[in-house]
Enzyme design. Structure first.
Site, mmCIF file in Angstrom:
data_model
loop_
_atom_site.group_PDB
_atom_site.id
_atom_site.type_symbol
_atom_site.label_atom_id
_atom_site.label_comp_id
_atom_site.label_asym_id
_atom_site.label_seq_id
_atom_site.Cartn_x
_atom_site.Cartn_y
_atom_site.Cartn_z
ATOM 1 N NE ARG A 1 13.780 6.626 10.637
ATOM 2 C CZ ARG A 1 13.356 6.317 9.429
ATOM 3 N NH1 ARG A 1 12.140 6.640 9.044
ATOM 4 N NH2 ARG A 1 14.117 5.672 8.570
ATOM 5 C CG HIS B 1 0.216 -5.230 7.776
ATOM 6 N ND1 HIS B 1 1.372 -4.680 7.253
ATOM 7 C CD2 HIS B 1 0.389 -6.569 7.757
ATOM 8 C CE1 HIS B 1 2.208 -5.655 6.946
ATOM 9 N NE2 HIS B 1 1.646 -6.810 7.238
ATOM 10 C CG ASP C 1 3.446 -3.830 10.057
ATOM 11 O OD1 ASP C 1 2.773 -2.798 9.948
ATOM 12 O OD2 ASP C 1 4.235 -4.229 9.179
ATOM 13 C CD GLU D 1 -5.507 -3.323 2.342
ATOM 14 O OE1 GLU D 1 -5.288 -2.105 2.390
ATOM 15 O OE2 GLU D 1 -4.678 -4.146 1.894
HETATM 16 C C1 GRF Z 1 -2.463 -1.218 1.319
HETATM 17 O O1 GRF Z 1 -2.276 -2.514 0.848
HETATM 18 C C2 GRF Z 1 -2.290 -1.179 2.823
HETATM 19 O O2 GRF Z 1 -2.659 -2.362 3.455
HETATM 20 C C3 GRF Z 1 -0.810 -0.979 2.960
HETATM 21 O O3 GRF Z 1 -0.442 -0.134 1.915
HETATM 22 C C4 GRF Z 1 -1.377 -0.265 0.839
HETATM 23 C C5 GRF Z 1 -1.891 1.096 0.559
HETATM 24 O O4 GRF Z 1 -2.686 1.140 -0.596
HETATM 25 N N1 GRF Z 1 -0.497 -0.447 4.281
HETATM 26 P P1 GRF Z 1 -3.490 2.460 -0.950
HETATM 27 O O5 GRF Z 1 -2.459 3.586 -1.096
HETATM 28 O O6 GRF Z 1 -4.457 2.735 0.140
HETATM 29 O O7 GRF Z 1 -4.158 2.175 -2.258
#
Ligand code: GRF
Length: 203
Positions: A68, A112, A148, A177
Site C-alpha cells: 500500500r 459515495h 467514508d 451523483e
Molecule cells: C459510484 O456509485 C460511486 O458512488 C462509487 O463508485 C461508483 C462509481 O461508478 N464511489 P462510476 O465508475 O463513476 O460509474
C-alpha cells in the site's frame, strides 16, 4: 485572456460514469478546473477509454500485489510531477494510506452512494433496502483517513420506493451523483469550501 484553471486528477478503477460527468461539466471555457489526468489502478478500467476519447492523459499504476505505501508513494510522485492540485476519487476501489490522505487533505474528494454517515462501505443499496430506510442518496465529501467519514460537502436525497431493488436504487442514485459531483468540484476549484472541524462551510 482566460483565467488559469486548476489541474484535477480523477482516480478510477472501473466504469467511469462519474468521470464522464466531471469531464462534461469542466468542458466550458469559464470552468475553474480542468481534468488534467485520469489515473487507474486497473489496466482494464472502462473509464480509461472515456478519458482517451476526451483527449485526456491517462496513466495506469497497477496496485495488484503492491505494498500500500509503495503504491501510494508512486501515485503521489506522479500527481505532484504533473502539477495536480485536486484529486477526485470516482469509483477508486483501493484503500489509501493515512500518509497519502493527510498529504492531500482538503484537496481530495470522493463520492459515495449513500447519505453519509449512514451506510459507509460497500453493498450499500442492499443494506439500505434491508434497513427499511425511506430515503437514500449520495454524498460528496473530503477524504479523511477513516473511510467514508470525511467532512461532507454536498448531498442529494432520493426516496426508496416499496418495490426498490439494489439495481433500481443504484440507477436512481447514480443519476444524482452525475449532477452532484460536478457541483462539488466546481465549488472546490473556486476555493469556496472551508473545512471547520467535521463541517464544511460553503462561502
Ligand atoms: C459510484 O456509485 C460511486 O458512488 C462509487 O463508485 C461508483 C462509481 O461508478 N464511489 P462510476 O465508475 O463513476 O460509474
Amino acid at each position: 485572456m482566460s483565467a488559469v484553471k486548476r489541474n484535477v486528477a480523477v482516480l478510477i478503477s472501473g466504469r467511469g460514469s462519474n468521470l464522464r460527468a466531471l469531464i462534461q461539466s469542466t468542458k466550458d471555457a469559464g470552468h475553474p478546473a480542468r481534468i488534467a489526468l485520469v489515473l487507474s489502478n486497473k489496466p482494464d478500467a472502462e473509464g480509461l477509454e472515456i478519458a482517451k476519447a476526451a483527449g485526456i492523459e491517462t496513466v495506469v499504476i497497477e496496485s495488484r500485489g503492491k505494498e500500500r505505501a509503495a503504491f501510494d508513494a508512486e501515485m503521489d510522485a506522479l500527481l505532484r510531477g504533473k502539477g495536480i492540485e485536486y484529486i477526485c476519487l470516482a469509483g477508486f476501489m483501493r484503500l489509501l494510506t493515512t500518509d497519502f490522505v493527510q498529504a492531500w487533505y482538503g484537496r481530495m474528494i470522493n463520492i459515495h452512494p449513500s447519505l453519509l454517515p449512514a451506510f459507509r462501505g460497500t453493498q450499500v443499496h442492499e443494506r439500505v433496502i434491508e434497513s427499511g430506510t425511506r430515503f437514500t442518496g449520495c454524498t460528496v465529501h473530503f477524504v479523511s483517513p477513516e473511510v467514508d467519514a470525511g467532512p461532507i460537502i454536498l448531498q442529494a436525497a432520493i426516496p426508496v420506493p416499496q418495490e426498490a431493488t439494489p439495481e433500481s436504487i443504484a440507477a436512481a442514485v447514480l443519476e444524482q451523483e452525475h449532477v452532484l459531483y460536478p457541483q462539488a468540484l466546481r465549488l472546490l476549484a473556486e476555493g469556496r469550501l472551508v473545512i471547520e472541524g467535521q463541517r464544511v462551510r460553503i462561502t
